[in-house]
Design a protein around this motif. Structure first.
Motif, short mmCIF file in Angstrom:
data_model
loop_
_atom_site.label_atom_id
_atom_site.label_comp_id
_atom_site.label_asym_id
_atom_site.label_seq_id
_atom_site.Cartn_x
_atom_site.Cartn_y
_atom_site.Cartn_z
N LEU A 183 -33.25 -15.26 2.08
CA LEU A 183 -33.17 -14.27 3.16
C LEU A 183 -32.44 -12.99 2.75
O LEU A 183 -32.39 -12.03 3.53
CB LEU A 183 -32.46 -14.89 4.37
CG LEU A 183 -33.18 -16.07 5.03
CD1 LEU A 183 -32.21 -16.88 5.89
CD2 LEU A 183 -34.34 -15.59 5.89
N GLU A 184 -31.92 -12.97 1.53
CA GLU A 184 -31.05 -11.84 1.14
C GLU A 184 -31.68 -10.45 1.30
O GLU A 184 -30.98 -9.52 1.72
CB GLU A 184 -30.56 -12.02 -0.31
CG GLU A 184 -29.36 -12.95 -0.40
CD GLU A 184 -29.03 -13.33 -1.84
OE1 GLU A 184 -29.55 -12.69 -2.78
OE2 GLU A 184 -28.26 -14.28 -2.00
N LEU A 186 -33.45 -9.29 3.52
CA LEU A 186 -33.79 -8.94 4.90
C LEU A 186 -32.63 -8.35 5.67
O LEU A 186 -31.53 -8.91 5.67
CB LEU A 186 -34.28 -10.20 5.63
CG LEU A 186 -35.61 -10.72 5.08
CD1 LEU A 186 -35.81 -12.17 5.44
CD2 LEU A 186 -36.74 -9.88 5.65
N GLU A 188 -33.29 -7.09 9.01
CA GLU A 188 -33.70 -7.26 10.41
C GLU A 188 -33.28 -8.64 10.95
O GLU A 188 -33.43 -9.63 10.24
CB GLU A 188 -35.23 -7.19 10.42
CG GLU A 188 -35.85 -7.10 11.75
CD GLU A 188 -36.10 -5.65 12.12
OE1 GLU A 188 -36.62 -5.43 13.20
OE2 GLU A 188 -35.78 -4.76 11.32
N PRO A 189 -32.74 -8.77 12.19
CA PRO A 189 -32.52 -10.12 12.74
C PRO A 189 -33.87 -10.81 12.98
O PRO A 189 -34.83 -10.17 13.42
CB PRO A 189 -31.81 -9.85 14.07
CG PRO A 189 -31.86 -8.39 14.30
CD PRO A 189 -32.43 -7.69 13.12
N GLN A 237 -27.68 -19.33 4.54
CA GLN A 237 -27.93 -17.91 4.87
C GLN A 237 -28.41 -17.71 6.32
O GLN A 237 -28.36 -16.59 6.83
CB GLN A 237 -28.98 -17.32 3.92
CG GLN A 237 -28.55 -17.30 2.47
CD GLN A 237 -29.64 -16.72 1.56
OE1 GLN A 237 -30.69 -16.27 2.02
NE2 GLN A 237 -29.40 -16.74 0.27
N THR A 240 -26.41 -15.70 9.32
CA THR A 240 -26.27 -14.23 9.31
C THR A 240 -27.61 -13.51 9.49
O THR A 240 -27.63 -12.30 9.65
CB THR A 240 -25.62 -13.74 8.00
OG1 THR A 240 -26.24 -14.41 6.91
CG2 THR A 240 -24.13 -13.97 7.97
N HIS A 241 -28.72 -14.24 9.44
CA HIS A 241 -30.02 -13.56 9.51
C HIS A 241 -30.82 -13.86 10.78
O HIS A 241 -31.79 -13.15 11.08
CB HIS A 241 -30.86 -13.90 8.28
CG HIS A 241 -30.34 -13.26 7.03
ND1 HIS A 241 -30.66 -11.97 6.68
CD2 HIS A 241 -29.50 -13.69 6.09
CE1 HIS A 241 -30.04 -11.64 5.56
NE2 HIS A 241 -29.33 -12.69 5.17
#
Ligand code: SAM
Length: 301
Positions: A183-184, A186, A188-189, A237, A240-241
């Protein structure tokens, strides 16, 4: 009497079985027909209908060359340059995993999670992590107009195939391709995260069929000691995403990994809500062989 097409195809099927490139004569015959169709520029129906004909010499030469590649265990989809997946034809070749039929379970479940998402009347922000050829991201975006998709892969070679397929299906505006680790890349939520990451335990990789071991990318197959290393890293991750509010995480797993993967995801999600009642729902989706293939965790729907 000169050999007929059907005779050469039966012989090719026997060669494929002897080389262990096909499990049985039926599979060998099907592959031989597809290779002959490719060589002749015909469809398979025409090959079947032309069995009694004598093969054209140039076509036969091309067929023999394609057959040799298959006898050397190159995946059929690489030789043909394409694979059908979820009703679409994907371009594939060295550098990307050939999409597998069981991954259609992930697309099906992902589409339901998107359509039923409370944001579905606006835009659902979704990601496909480990996109490879783009099979999951592009199939979902093709069928869900409400989705803005981000497709990530650590391999730029794989992403080049995803880029070709994105163009092929005209999805440039709704699918963003990103290189990086999980996911690093990215910012955008995300409302929905989909992933078919490598899940074969490292010590089982050597036992895979030669077509996979010698031709498909190692990065697409090896899931570390117990097969779940990439999913562990992904779950770290997630907090946080993922977006605040309703969200869903869906991952494809191997046989026997479903409950472990569900625990990893729910722990990642509860970590964020240590002081309130957990509001998630775990679902398991079986593939056509009856294996629990996709783990889905929805929260706050
Ligand atoms: C099993 S393949 C799945 C490909 C495609 N999604 C499909 O279903 O056909 C896994 C993919 O994950 C990618 N991958 C492996 N490690 C990764 C990482 N740390 N971050 C992002 N992608 C990764 C591989 O390059 C490969 O394309």
């Amino acid at each position: 009497m000169p050999p007929r097409i059907s005779g050469r195809l039966l012989e090719a099927a026997r060669q494929l079985v002897a080389a262990r490139a096909a499990d049985d004569l039926d599979e060998g015959r099907l592959e031989a027909e597809l290779l002959y169709a490719e060589a002749a520029g015909w469809d398979r129906v025409r090959v079947l209908a032309s069995g009694a004909e004598v093969p054209d010499t140039a076509v036969l030469g091309t067929f023999e060359a394609l057959l040799l590649r298959r006898l050397a265990h190159e995946p059929l989809a690489y030789i043909l340059g394409r694979r059908e997946f979820y009703g679409l034809t994907f371009e594939v070749g060295p550098g990307c995993l050939v999409p597998r039929p069981e991954t259609e379970t992930l697309v099906e479940a992902g589409l339901a999670a998107i359509h039923e998402h409370p944001r579905a009347r606006r835009v659902v922000r979704a990601a496909d992590i480990g996109t490879g050829s783009g099979a999951v991201a592009l199939s979902v975006a093709h069928h869900a107009l409400e989705v803005q998709m981000f497709a990530v892969d650590a391999s730029s070679e794989a992403l080049a195939w995803a880029g070709r397929n994105r163009r092929r299906f005209g999805l440039e505006e709704r699918v963003v391709l990103l290189t990086g680790n999980l996911l690093e890349p990215l910012g955008e939520p995300l409302d929905v995260v989909l992933a078919n990451l490598p899940y074969i335990p490292s010590d089982e990789v050597e036992a895979l069929p030669e077509a996979i071991r010698s031709h498909e990318p190692h990065l697409a197959v090896d899931g570390g000691a117990d097969g779940l290393e990439l999913y562990r890293a992904l779950c770290e991750q997630l907090p946080t995403h993922l977006a605040e509010g309703p969200r869903a995480v869906l991952v494809e797993v191997g046989s026997g990994q479903a409950t472990f993967a569900a625990d990893l995801i729910t722990s990642a999600l509860t970590g964020q809500q240590a002081h309130s009642e957990p509001d998630f729902e775990v679902r398991y989706h079986r593939d056509l062989a009856g294996t629990r293939r996709v783990v889905e965790v929805r929260q706050g729907y």
